[in-house]
Each structure stands twice: as C-alpha cells, then as structure tokens.
Design a protein around this motif. Sequence first.
Motif, PDB file in Angstrom:
ATOM      1  N   GLY A 106      31.741-108.119  42.729  1.00 49.56           N
ATOM      2  CA  GLY A 106      32.845-108.644  41.894  1.00 49.56           C
ATOM      3  C   GLY A 106      33.191-107.687  40.774  1.00 49.56           C
ATOM      4  O   GLY A 106      33.743-108.087  39.751  1.00 49.56           O
ATOM      5  N   LEU A 107      32.883-106.391  40.949  1.00 46.88           N
ATOM      6  CA  LEU A 107      33.199-105.416  39.899  1.00 46.88           C
ATOM      7  C   LEU A 107      34.392-104.544  40.272  1.00 46.88           C
ATOM      8  O   LEU A 107      35.004-103.934  39.391  1.00 46.88           O
ATOM      9  CB  LEU A 107      31.983-104.508  39.657  1.00 46.88           C
ATOM     10  N   GLY A 108      34.767-104.515  41.580  1.00 45.99           N
ATOM     11  CA  GLY A 108      35.806-103.596  42.067  1.00 45.99           C
ATOM     12  C   GLY A 108      37.126-103.746  41.305  1.00 45.99           C
ATOM     13  O   GLY A 108      37.668-102.772  40.734  1.00 45.99           O
ATOM     14  N   LEU A 109      37.656-104.915  41.246  1.00 47.87           N
ATOM     15  CA  LEU A 109      38.975-105.114  40.607  1.00 47.87           C
ATOM     16  C   LEU A 109      38.888-104.987  39.088  1.00 47.87           C
ATOM     17  O   LEU A 109      39.834-104.530  38.447  1.00 47.87           O
ATOM     18  CB  LEU A 109      39.560-106.473  40.997  1.00 47.87           C
ATOM     19  N   ALA A 110      37.679-105.377  38.522  1.00 46.36           N
ATOM     20  CA  ALA A 110      37.512-105.224  37.072  1.00 46.36           C
ATOM     21  C   ALA A 110      37.582-103.749  36.714  1.00 46.36           C
ATOM     22  O   ALA A 110      38.285-103.353  35.755  1.00 46.36           O
ATOM     23  CB  ALA A 110      36.186-105.823  36.643  1.00 46.36           C
ATOM     24  N   ILE A 111      36.900-102.897  37.490  1.00 50.39           N
ATOM     25  CA  ILE A 111      36.933-101.461  37.241  1.00 50.39           C
ATOM     26  C   ILE A 111      38.348-100.942  37.447  1.00 50.39           C
ATOM     27  O   ILE A 111      38.889-100.193  36.614  1.00 50.39           O
ATOM     28  CB  ILE A 111      35.919-100.743  38.167  1.00 50.39           C
ATOM     29  N   THR A 112      38.967-101.358  38.568  1.00 46.45           N
ATOM     30  CA  THR A 112      40.336-100.918  38.879  1.00 46.45           C
ATOM     31  C   THR A 112      41.273-101.208  37.703  1.00 46.45           C
ATOM     32  O   THR A 112      42.041-100.351  37.268  1.00 46.45           O
ATOM     33  CB  THR A 112      40.834-101.649  40.145  1.00 46.45           C
ATOM     34  N   SER A 113      41.181-102.439  37.213  1.00 44.11           N
ATOM     35  CA  SER A 113      42.102-102.846  36.140  1.00 44.11           C
ATOM     36  C   SER A 113      41.910-101.984  34.890  1.00 44.11           C
ATOM     37  O   SER A 113      42.873-101.602  34.236  1.00 44.11           O
ATOM     38  CB  SER A 113      41.898-104.332  35.872  1.00 44.11           C
ATOM     39  N   ARG A 114      40.610-101.619  34.590  1.00 47.21           N
ATOM     40  CA  ARG A 114      40.366-100.787  33.421  1.00 47.21           C
ATOM     41  C   ARG A 114      40.910 -99.392  33.625  1.00 47.21           C
ATOM     42  O   ARG A 114      41.466 -98.792  32.692  1.00 47.21           O
ATOM     43  CB  ARG A 114      38.873-100.712  33.128  1.00 47.21           C
ATOM     44  N   ILE A 115      40.775 -98.841  34.851  1.00 47.87           N
ATOM     45  CA  ILE A 115      41.326 -97.507  35.137  1.00 47.87           C
ATOM     46  C   ILE A 115      42.848 -97.521  34.964  1.00 47.87           C
ATOM     47  O   ILE A 115      43.427 -96.639  34.321  1.00 47.87           O
ATOM     48  CB  ILE A 115      40.951 -97.065  36.579  1.00 47.87           C
ATOM     49  N   ILE A 116      43.479 -98.565  35.555  1.00 50.12           N
ATOM     50  CA  ILE A 116      44.956 -98.665  35.495  1.00 50.12           C
ATOM     51  C   ILE A 116      45.426 -98.734  34.043  1.00 50.12           C
ATOM     52  O   ILE A 116      46.385 -98.088  33.640  1.00 50.12           O
ATOM     53  CB  ILE A 116      45.425 -99.903  36.291  1.00 50.12           C
ATOM     54  N   GLU A 117      44.691 -99.545  33.241  1.00 51.84           N
ATOM     55  CA  GLU A 117      45.009 -99.616  31.799  1.00 51.84           C
ATOM     56  C   GLU A 117      44.964 -98.229  31.189  1.00 51.84           C
ATOM     57  O   GLU A 117      45.841 -97.864  30.401  1.00 51.84           O
ATOM     58  CB  GLU A 117      43.975-100.485  31.089  1.00 51.84           C
ATOM     59  N   GLY A 118      43.915 -97.462  31.567  1.00 46.98           N
ATOM     60  CA  GLY A 118      43.759 -96.099  31.063  1.00 46.98           C
ATOM     61  C   GLY A 118      44.932 -95.211  31.437  1.00 46.98           C
ATOM     62  O   GLY A 118      45.293 -94.310  30.688  1.00 46.98           O
ATOM     63  N   PHE A 119      45.588 -95.481  32.562  1.00 46.97           N
ATOM     64  CA  PHE A 119      46.789 -94.719  32.972  1.00 46.97           C
ATOM     65  C   PHE A 119      48.041 -95.145  32.199  1.00 46.97           C
ATOM     66  O   PHE A 119      49.088 -94.526  32.290  1.00 46.97           O
ATOM     67  CB  PHE A 119      47.094 -94.953  34.469  1.00 46.97           C
ATOM     68  N   GLY A 120      47.908 -96.265  31.497  1.00 48.02           N
ATOM     69  CA  GLY A 120      49.130 -96.821  30.880  1.00 48.02           C
ATOM     70  C   GLY A 120      49.974 -97.496  31.921  1.00 48.02           C
ATOM     71  O   GLY A 120      51.180 -97.727  31.711  1.00 48.02           O
ATOM     72  N   ALA A 121      49.356 -97.836  33.062  1.00 50.63           N
ATOM     73  CA  ALA A 121      50.104 -98.533  34.113  1.00 50.63           C
ATOM     74  C   ALA A 121      49.729-100.014  34.093  1.00 50.63           C
ATOM     75  O   ALA A 121      48.990-100.450  33.212  1.00 50.63           O
ATOM     76  CB  ALA A 121      49.797 -97.907  35.457  1.00 50.63           C
ATOM     77  N   LYS A 122      50.265-100.791  35.063  1.00 48.27           N
ATOM     78  CA  LYS A 122      50.039-102.238  35.072  1.00 48.27           C
ATOM     79  C   LYS A 122      49.706-102.667  36.488  1.00 48.27           C
ATOM     80  O   LYS A 122      50.362-102.233  37.434  1.00 48.27           O
ATOM     81  CB  LYS A 122      51.317-102.956  34.612  1.00 48.27           C
ATOM     82  N   ILE A 123      48.664-103.547  36.626  1.00 44.45           N
ATOM     83  CA  ILE A 123      48.327-104.041  37.961  1.00 44.45           C
ATOM     84  C   ILE A 123      48.475-105.555  37.979  1.00 44.45           C
ATOM     85  O   ILE A 123      48.217-106.225  36.976  1.00 44.45           O
ATOM     86  CB  ILE A 123      46.893-103.625  38.378  1.00 44.45           C
ATOM     87  N   SER A 124      48.961-106.108  39.127  1.00 46.73           N
ATOM     88  CA  SER A 124      49.060-107.559  39.281  1.00 46.73           C
ATOM     89  C   SER A 124      48.776-107.909  40.731  1.00 46.73           C
ATOM     90  O   SER A 124      48.902-107.054  41.614  1.00 46.73           O
ATOM     91  CB  SER A 124      50.445-108.042  38.875  1.00 46.73           C
ATOM     92  N   ALA A 125      48.379-109.180  40.959  1.00 49.38           N
ATOM     93  CA  ALA A 125      48.069-109.622  42.323  1.00 49.38           C
ATOM     94  C   ALA A 125      48.785-110.916  42.604  1.00 49.38           C
ATOM     95  O   ALA A 125      48.990-111.717  41.685  1.00 49.38           O
ATOM     96  CB  ALA A 125      46.576-109.834  42.469  1.00 49.38           C
ATOM     97  N   ALA A 126      49.179-111.111  43.853  1.00 48.09           N
ATOM     98  CA  ALA A 126      49.871-112.345  44.216  1.00 48.09           C
ATOM     99  C   ALA A 126      49.703-112.567  45.708  1.00 48.09           C
ATOM    100  O   ALA A 126      49.395-111.623  46.455  1.00 48.09           O
ATOM    101  CB  ALA A 126      51.346-112.239  43.864  1.00 48.09           C
ATOM    102  N   ASN A 127      49.880-113.832  46.139  1.00 47.23           N
ATOM    103  CA  ASN A 127      49.878-114.134  47.569  1.00 47.23           C
ATOM    104  C   ASN A 127      51.306-114.084  48.068  1.00 47.23           C
ATOM    105  O   ASN A 127      52.224-114.592  47.414  1.00 47.23           O
ATOM    106  CB  ASN A 127      49.264-115.498  47.826  1.00 47.23           C
TER     107      ASN A 127
END
Length: 631
Positions: free
Chosen positions: A586-607
């Motif tokens: 359960g760490l994959g998306l948490a790490i991903t989100s922190r990396i994306i923040e570091g890029f100044g980008a934005k991540i979101s998920a939806a069905n």
Amino acid sequence: MHKRYKGIAWWGWAAAAVLYVGAAFAAVEFAWNRAIDALADVGAHRLDLYASSLTSELGRFEMVPALVARQDSVRALLNAPPNEKAGLLPAVNTYLEAVNRDVGSGAVDVIDAHGTVIAASNWNQPVSFVGTNVSYRPYFQDALARGRGRFFGIGTNTGVPGLYFANVVPEGGVAGDMAAGRPLGAVAVKVSVDALEVAWRTPAEAALVVDGNGVIVISTEPAWKFSAMRAITAQQQRGIQASRQYAGRVVEVLPYRRVGDWNGAAWFGLFPDPHRAGRTARYLVMSRPAPQGGDTIMVLLDTAGARRQQRIAFGFVTGMFLIAVLYALYALQRRRTIQEKLTAQEALRRANDQLETTVVQRTAALTDANERMQREIAERERTEQRLRATQQEVVHAGKLAVIGQMAAGLTHELNQPLVAIRTLCDNARTFFERNQPAQANANLERVGRLVDSMAVLTAELKAFARKPEVERVAVSLAEALAHARLIYDARIRDEAVRLAVRIPPGTTVYAESSQLQQVIVNLLGNALDAVRDAPARVITIEASEPDSRGIVRFTVDDSGPGIAPKVLAHLFEPFVTTKPRGQGLGLGLAITSRIIEGFGAKISAANRDEGGARFTIEFAAAEPQRTEHGR
Ligand code: ADP
C-alpha cells in the motif's frame, strides 16, 4: 349629531340669519326715518318759503285796489250821471292801464254798483273786461258787503286763472269804511299766478295752494289744477257754478289716497304719478294755512329718494353682512387650517419621538447584539484554538497511528523472512553437522534471497521517507514509458495483456527521468494486477497535446474491476491496499503521489463509466532540454 354646513352648526346659520334680518330691518327703518325726517325738514322749510313768497307776491297787489279806489277820477266816474260818464272814461282807462303796467298785475278794472265793469286797464285790448257783469263773483260781492274781497278764479272772458283782489269805492269816505255811506262800486285787480307756479317748480316736489273750497288753485303740477283735495258737497258745487269761479268747469276730486301719518306733522299720500301715466307716486305731504285767510299751502315731497336711501342701507347691510360671513368663514377655515397644522405637527413630533425611542431601542438592541456577537466571536476564537489544539493532537495521534500501522506492517513483512531465515540457518547448521554442504549451501542461498527482498522493502521505505529533491528537466514521456515497459515485458506477454500506447511523438514534460519511470512502473504494475483476473486484459496509455495552459494530460486506463469504493478516498495515503498479505504494502500510490507533487504536477484516480480504473496525471509541458529547479 347636529347638522353642519361649512363647519358651522345650523343654529349658527340661524342666528346669523336672524341677525341679518334684524340688522337689515333696523337699517332700512333707520334710513327711512332719517330720510323722511330730512324730507320733513325740507318740507317745513319749503312751506315757510312759499308762505313768505305768497305774502310778498300777493301783498304787492293787495293794496292796489284800495289805492285805485281813492283816485278822484275813479270816484268821479262812478259818481257821474250816465250822460257824463263817457267824457270821464278815457282818463280813467288810461290811468288803470298805467297802474296795471307799473305794478305788473294782469288787469285792473272799475266796477259800478250793479257789477258792470265800466273801465278797465285792457280797455283797448281785443279781450276787454269793459261791459262784463261780475256781480255774481264773490270778490265783488265781498267788496260791496265787507269792503274788500279776494278770490281765486278763472277769468270768464280770458279763461286765464288768476287771483282777484277787490276793494269797495265808497260814496264819500275811505275805502273799506262801512260808515262812509253807500258804495259807488268796486275796483278789482287780477293777478296771474303763473309766475309763482314757475318759480316754485322743483323736480321732486309739488307745491299747491288749496282754496277754501278745497280746490287746488295754484299748482306746480298743471294737471292737478282745479281738482279738489276733498269731496265737494252739492251746495258747494252749486255755489261754484253760480260764481263761475272755475269758468263753469265741473270740479273733480283728485284721486289720491292717504296711506299713513308722520309724527302728526305730515302724512303719506299716493298721488297719480305726473311723470308716468297710470302709476302712483308716494309723497310726504305737509301743509300750513296760507298767510291770506282761508287758503292752505301744501307741499308734496317725493319719497323715491328716501326709498333709494333705504335700498342703499339695505345693500350696505347686506354687503357688510356678506363680508362678515365671508370673513367668519375665512377665519373659521384659517383656524381649522392652523388646527390641522398643529395636529399634523403634533403627530409629526410624536412620530419623531417614537422614532427616536425606536432608534434608541434599536441602537441598544444592536449594541446588545454586537456585544453578544463579540462574545460569540471570542468564544469561537477560543473554540477554534481548542479545536486547533485538538486537531494538532489528532494529527499527532494520527501520525502515531500511522507509525503504529507502519510498524505493524513492517514487523509482519520482516517477521516472515526473519522466521524463514532462522529456520534456514538452523537447517544449514544441521546440514553442516551431517556434513551435507550442498544442502547447507542451498539454504544459505535462500537466506541471501530473503535478505535481498528485505533490502528491497527497506529501500522502498527509504524512498518514501525521503523528501524528493529533484532537478526538473524536460523528459520524453515516450522514453520513460519504454523503460517501464521493458520491466513488465515478460509479464505482458505471459498474461496476454493488450497494451495500447498513444503518445504524440516528441511530447516532453517537466520531471526527473528515473522518478518518472518509477511512477509509470507503479501505475503500469497496478494496472497489470487489476487486469490479471479480468475477462479482457486491455491497458491503454495515452498523452494529450499540451492545451492552452500548457498542460499535458497523461492517462493509464485498464479493463480491470475498477478501484474498490472503500479505498477510493484514501488511495494516495500510505499502507492503503486491498491486495493479499505479501503482494502489496500500500505504498506504491503514496510514493507516486509524492513524486508527482515534486514535479509540480497533479495526479487523480477515477472509475470509468465503461468499467476499469483511470489514473490521470496533469504535467506541465516542457520544451525539450530546458531545465528548471523543482521545489
Ligand atoms: P499496493 O499495490 O501495494 O496495494 P498501491 O498504493 O499501489 O499499493 O495501491 C493501493 C491499492 O489501490 C491497491 O491495493 C488496489 O486496491 C488499488 N489499486 C491501485 N491501482 C489499481 C487499479 N489499476 N485497479 C484497481 N485497483 C487499483
């Protein structure tokens, strides 16, 4: 409720009406009385005037017959025998003519004892008295009987009305002296009253002289002359006829009516109006005896003037009354207006007071509300501070919980390999003791692998714990994807996953190359996990052209079951997983989100509506080779 008109009660109007009628009546009465008093004064004055004018006018002639009677030639003529008379006549005639001219009388004549005129001033005139018999005339009879006679009458020859004075001519003595012997004859003077009538004529008056018979002999009103002021008896009528006093006329009674009295000094009479035929005029009538006995002077004063004054008085009172009524109405209206104004002012003042009170009350209420609000604000601030403190405590507690969770996860993840390593080590020692080095070696190899996997875990933890400090550059999306794809190549092939990639050539974003690869690896790994048991295994990776804001939209879609609702809200928090123990931390998306923040980008998920999950990253598009420092 009393009836009112224009704000005045009915009795007010009634009182005004009574007042008006009373005032009008009094004014009319007063005006009339004053005017009639004035008229009576004028009348009295006129009577005096006429009396004195009669005295002076007629007095002038009264002595003329007596003087003529003393004349010797006259006496000689009367005394002379018939055959001598003709010789004396011319001198007497001439004398009479001269006397008549000098005194201004109408005629002077000498009458013999039988009543025949033997000499006259008009001896040579066409209408001469000479030869006329006047024995039936009262003035002749009176002269013979009492020495003198006086008489109003119409001349039998001339038809001209006049006043006759006569005096006896005694035989030897003085005229009028009865003891002087038998009368020889008489001398008569006739005087015209025309001049008097003309002199007395005034517009609003009539002046009359009424003789003993009650007949008008002098009149400024020609139509009334020789009418009677009172009824004539049959005997009187006979006498009049006999004396031919009025030249044989039948004397008519003047049709007048006595209609009132004035202080006993005068009376009101309705007389035929001399100016308007068939109408009557009201006169104030005053009379007094003429200076010569038997006659009466009357003056008739027209009351039209008094009527006019009455009308003026009436008009004046009416006018004054109207003015008074109008003024009263005006004053009333004014008072009412002032009253209304005062009432309005009072109402305004009250409203003002009320307003002030209301304002004071409202201000007080506002002040209260304000104070309450201040208190509430202070309370809120205190609450907020408490809340903040609580929140911080909660955050702290949350952190502790996370650490606890993490510790539990780590203990679990590390315990298993540690137990396995312990067992493998024990077994290896046993194998060594039994001198079976091959088995012991195999066990040690397995220990080495377990240690490696534990190292991977700790490396992942380290990556999560470290705040990414990266240098952002323009990274090619296609290159990063190609690298990640390499890792999963075998799996994609083995699991028959259809991977579709649509990235516009040359798309670059601001990122750090290895971290971007890790992000794509994480997302692609999750997608592969999701589609593993799905009927169709399709993964689609796409990137858009940069939009107007310079954003590149990067999406990873899969045909898996979609994100479980219970994790959707916490997807990017650490240790959130639905995967069986050992397969996911359960760490994959948490790490991903922190990396994306570091890029100044934005991540979101939806069905997705058509099924499966979609992960979207919004990158800032970059010009290739350009470098920018991340936060
Ligand atoms: P892990 O993969 O170790 O569970 P992640 O943080 O990568 O940790 O994922 C957390 C959870 O998110 C997963 O357990 C899974 O339930 C869900 N998840 C992630 N990606 C997908 C996906 N593509 N489809 C469905 N669920 C997913």
